[in-house]
Scaffold this motif. Structure first.
Motif, PDB file in Angstrom:
ATOM      1  N   VAL A   1       0.845  -1.189   0.000  1.00 15.83           N
ATOM      2  CA  VAL A   1       0.000   0.000   0.000  1.00 15.83           C
ATOM      3  C   VAL A   1       0.882   1.241   0.000  1.00 15.83           C
ATOM      4  O   VAL A   1       2.090   1.173   0.256  1.00 15.83           O
ATOM      5  N   TRP A   2       0.262   2.377  -0.292  1.00 14.08           N
ATOM      6  CA  TRP A   2       0.857   3.679  -0.025  1.00 14.08           C
ATOM      7  C   TRP A   2       0.190   4.210   1.231  1.00 14.08           C
ATOM      8  O   TRP A   2      -1.045   4.117   1.373  1.00 14.08           O
ATOM      9  N   ALA A   3       0.968   4.778   2.139  1.00 11.24           N
ATOM     10  CA  ALA A   3       0.390   5.147   3.432  1.00 11.24           C
ATOM     11  C   ALA A   3       1.118   6.349   4.022  1.00 11.24           C
ATOM     12  O   ALA A   3       2.313   6.552   3.792  1.00 11.24           O
ATOM     13  N   TYR A   4       0.370   7.135   4.787  1.00 13.17           N
ATOM     14  CA  TYR A   4       0.941   8.259   5.522  1.00 13.17           C
ATOM     15  C   TYR A   4       1.675   7.721   6.747  1.00 13.17           C
ATOM     16  O   TYR A   4       1.104   6.988   7.562  1.00 13.17           O
TER      17      TYR A   4
ATOM     18  N   HIS B   1      -7.335   4.662  -3.114  1.00 10.50           N
ATOM     19  CA  HIS B   1      -7.476   3.213  -3.031  1.00 10.50           C
ATOM     20  C   HIS B   1      -6.208   2.554  -2.506  1.00 10.50           C
ATOM     21  O   HIS B   1      -6.274   1.510  -1.837  1.00 10.50           O
ATOM     22  N   THR B   2      -5.055   3.139  -2.791  1.00  6.27           N
ATOM     23  CA  THR B   2      -3.798   2.554  -2.310  1.00  6.27           C
ATOM     24  C   THR B   2      -3.602   2.741  -0.812  1.00  6.27           C
ATOM     25  O   THR B   2      -2.714   2.119  -0.228  1.00  6.27           O
ATOM     26  N   GLY B   3      -4.404   3.628  -0.179  1.00  3.26           N
ATOM     27  CA  GLY B   3      -4.308   3.780   1.272  1.00  3.26           C
ATOM     28  C   GLY B   3      -4.090   5.180   1.779  1.00  3.26           C
ATOM     29  O   GLY B   3      -3.902   5.377   2.989  1.00  3.26           O
ATOM     30  N   LEU B   4      -4.131   6.196   0.922  1.00  9.23           N
ATOM     31  CA  LEU B   4      -3.781   7.554   1.343  1.00  9.23           C
ATOM     32  C   LEU B   4      -4.983   8.268   1.971  1.00  9.23           C
ATOM     33  O   LEU B   4      -5.615   9.149   1.390  1.00  9.23           O
ATOM     34  N   THR B   5      -5.317   7.870   3.214  1.00 10.95           N
ATOM     35  CA  THR B   5      -6.384   8.483   3.989  1.00 10.95           C
ATOM     36  C   THR B   5      -5.985   8.529   5.463  1.00 10.95           C
ATOM     37  O   THR B   5      -5.189   7.702   5.931  1.00 10.95           O
ATOM     38  N   GLY B   6      -6.571   9.470   6.194  1.00 10.66           N
ATOM     39  CA  GLY B   6      -6.362   9.548   7.636  1.00 10.66           C
ATOM     40  C   GLY B   6      -7.310  10.562   8.251  1.00 10.66           C
ATOM     41  O   GLY B   6      -7.864  11.410   7.546  1.00 10.66           O
ATOM     42  N   MET B   7      -7.501  10.510   9.574  1.00 12.89           N
ATOM     43  CA  MET B   7      -8.416  11.421  10.267  1.00 12.89           C
ATOM     44  C   MET B   7      -7.657  12.578  10.917  1.00 12.89           C
ATOM     45  O   MET B   7      -6.474  12.470  11.247  1.00 12.89           O
ATOM     46  N   TYR B   8      -8.415  13.689  11.108  1.00  8.19           N
ATOM     47  CA  TYR B   8      -7.862  14.925  11.660  1.00  8.19           C
ATOM     48  C   TYR B   8      -8.962  15.492  12.560  1.00  8.19           C
ATOM     49  O   TYR B   8     -10.035  15.886  12.067  1.00  8.19           O
TER      50      TYR B   8
END
Length: 606
Positions: free
Chosen positions: A65-68, A191-198
């Protein structure tokens, strides 16, 4: 509120296959928390985007995945209202896109299944996807910030580059989220994973003493598909499978595996007490209709209270809608659940969306809660009042008289592809040329007698001329009219504002898809009662076919060129995204543009 929640539930339909994966085997993953802090000025952090591997289920091989910061989903960033934060979003992703994309016709085999299906007639690899480099730009969804910080879709960076942003955070407590917004490939990058909460915090929220710490948990929902090897075994590789109607458009992606916090069908051990869940639908296009059920499948929604939406706290706690809570892509909900009455029991968060039925149906359960069989001290008391600062926005009272009006049409074009037009209102008496393409007529019932409003399309694609110009700190009412005769519901997201729904009306459309216009004025509207939570602050709202939804928001905290769009990411990438400009009101005498907005030719003001 929506077609989705007025149909019967599907709790009693047969259980679909789980493709060899055991439900509720793995514990839920809780993203780490970043709490920037500085006493002397804006806090500054660097968030790296990297290529990594994540275990979506313990019975699967690792998934690339791609990830923060290497976390799937990314870390939860927590900040205080009024304290600015500077973020360097740094692209350190090696290699090319870690997913395979295939396309195939809707046919006798369900599309919501693993594997590429290249043995089926018409299925083919989407060329070029696996060669795409990491080209990324981060949008903090829900943030009020200048346009240069907003994540303009064209302003993406390649590996080795950084996007420098500043978020003033001059907003009330609310759940925002960050995700990729790169032009044409948002659906693939997310779709690769580039999400997060703030999460934004403030004193009003603090005073409620809501469940916190280990008892406040983000629940980030998403669906995915996975590839298979020649023997049919799941490989763990992300698969972006897109069906299409022969001779028609592509159908937005949905997948057979639902994930919560990056885990397929996880479980969570909970104490017999109140919990706070920060819910986000980060799917490309899947709508969820959520209910809490016990081991017998009996709904136990009485244990759930809805306390907030996209833009912050509601004025008072609300029960879930009778048929469950509909959550469209990008919507966030703040939920309290009282597990004290379920000691030693197991409950499930399940999706009863009736669209999740028939041959392509996927596993409805999302996760399991395992309530510990012991008593834990819990001093929390559900308050009668949540937000004392909340004001209901209404015409004639709390909506400023000098507000502007924006008109947007949602439709299907002659090829059956969804489009979004921004519109300019023509002068009274001007109804366009006979047979002219791009004309929408509406008989507005708000006046007596009803006023005939004729609109002409300004733009339909992102790079068409800008049609909406708004004043900084000014209020605007956005009228979104879904004139298609059928087609999908669209979750419409407007940048730089939180808004409240004013009304939702249904109508019989007169839009001629082949002619690209209405053949007679749209009239005969029927008001649909808003869900109680729709009166809260939001930045994304569902608009169903044959509905006119009106929302009001203030556009402050930033200036420049922003975007509004459908948050079905496939639709956004395929053209359902348009720009708008916010500028200081003092600039008006010097402007030379043409288009929408009350100060431009053809605009409307009330």
């Amino acid at each position: 509120m929506t077609e989705i929640i007025t149909r019967a539930s599907a709790l009693d339909t047969p259980t679909p296959p789980n493709w060899g994966l055991t439900k509720f085997l793995d514990p839920i993953r809780i993203p780490p928390v970043i709490e920037p802090h500085s006493w002397w000025g804006p806090s500054e952090i660097t968030v790296r985007m990297v290529r990594t591997q994540a275990r979506l289920h313990s019975q699967l091989p690792p998934t690339t995945v791609w990830a923060y910061e290497g976390h799937y989903p990314g870390p939860t960033i927590e900040v205080r209202s009024g304290r600015p934060l500077r973020v360097s979003w740094t692209n350190e992703i090696d290699g090319t896109m870690p997913l395979v994309a295939v396309r195939g016709p809707v046919g006798d085999r369900p599309t919501s299944r693993p594997g590429q299906d290249l043995d089926r007639p018409g299925y083919e690899i989407v060329e070029g996807v696996t060669e795409l480099p990491s080209w990324t730009v981060v949008h903090l969804h829900g943030a009020r910030t200048n346009a240069g910080n907003d994540g303009w879709a064209h302003n993406a960076t390649l590996a080795g580059g950084s996007q420098l942003t500043e978020y003033p955070n001059k907003q009330q407590a609310m759940p925002l989220w960050y995700h990729d917004h790169a032009m044409d490939i948002t659906r693939l990058n997310v779709h690769t994973g580039l999400t997060g909460m703030y999460l934004l915090r403030d004193a009003e929220e603090d005073a409620l003493a809501l469940p916190g710490g280990a008892h406040e948990v983000p629940l980030i929902l998403a669906d995915r598909n996975l590839d298979t090897d020649p023997s049919g075994q799941l490989t763990g590789q992300l698969l972006f499978k897109v069906p299409y109607v022969p001779g028609g458009p592509d159908i937005p992606f949905t997948g057979p595996f639902n994930l919560v916090n990056g885990v397929i069908w996880p479980h969570m051990e909970v104490d017999a007490r109140w919990y706070r869940f920060r819910l986000l639908n980060a799917s490309n296009s899947r709508f969820y209709q959520l209910r809490l059920v016990d081991s017998a499948g009996t709904p136990r929604d009485e244990a759930v209270r809805l306390i907030g939406t996209d833009g912050g706290l509601l004025p008072a706690p609300s029960p879930l809608p009778a048929a469950g809570l509909t959550v469209a892509p990008a919507e966030r909900f703040d939920l309290l659940v009282d597990f004290s009455q379920f000691r030693g029991e197991r409950l499930r968060l399940t999706n009863v969306d009736p669209g999740n039925a028939g041959p392509g149906r996927v596993e409805p359960d999302l996760m399991e809660f395992r309530v510990r069989d012991r008593e834990r001290r819990d001093s929390f008391q559900l308050p009668d009042t949540l937000s004392r600062s909340y004001v209901r926005i209404q015409h004639g009272t709390t909506l400023p008289e000098d507000h502007e009006h924006v008109w947007v049409a949602l439709l299907l074009n002659a090829d059956g592809h969804p489009e979004m037009w921004d519109l300019e209102q023509l002068p009274d008496g001007d109804q366009g040329q006979p047979g002219e393409n791009g004309i929408i007529q509406v008989e507005d019932p708000a006046t007596t007698p009803p006023t005939l409003r004729t609109f002409r399309r300004i733009g339909a694609m992102f790079d068409d001329a800008v049609g909406v110009f708004l004043r900084h700190d000014g209020w605007a009412v956005w009228n979104v009219v879904h004139v298609a005769n059928g087609g999908p519901a669209h979750p419409i997201h407007i940048h730089l504002t939180e808004f409240q729904a004013l009304f939702r009306r249904t109508f019989a459309t007169t839009f001629d898809q082949a002619a690209g216009r209405t053949t007679a004025p749209i009239r005969g509207f029927t008001d649909v009662p808003l869900e109680k939570y729709e009166e809260g602050w939001k930045d994304t709202i569902i608009v169903n076919p044959g509905q006119w939804v009106s929302v009001a928001g203030q556009f402050g905290g930033g200036t420049g060129e922003f975007m509004y769009h459908c948050h079905i990411l496939d639709h956004e990438d395929e053209g359902m995204m348009r720009p708008f400009i916010v500028s200081p009101p003092e600039l008006a005498p010097f402007e030379m543009h043409h288009g929408g907005g009350h100060h431009a030719p053809g605009g409307a003001r009330e």
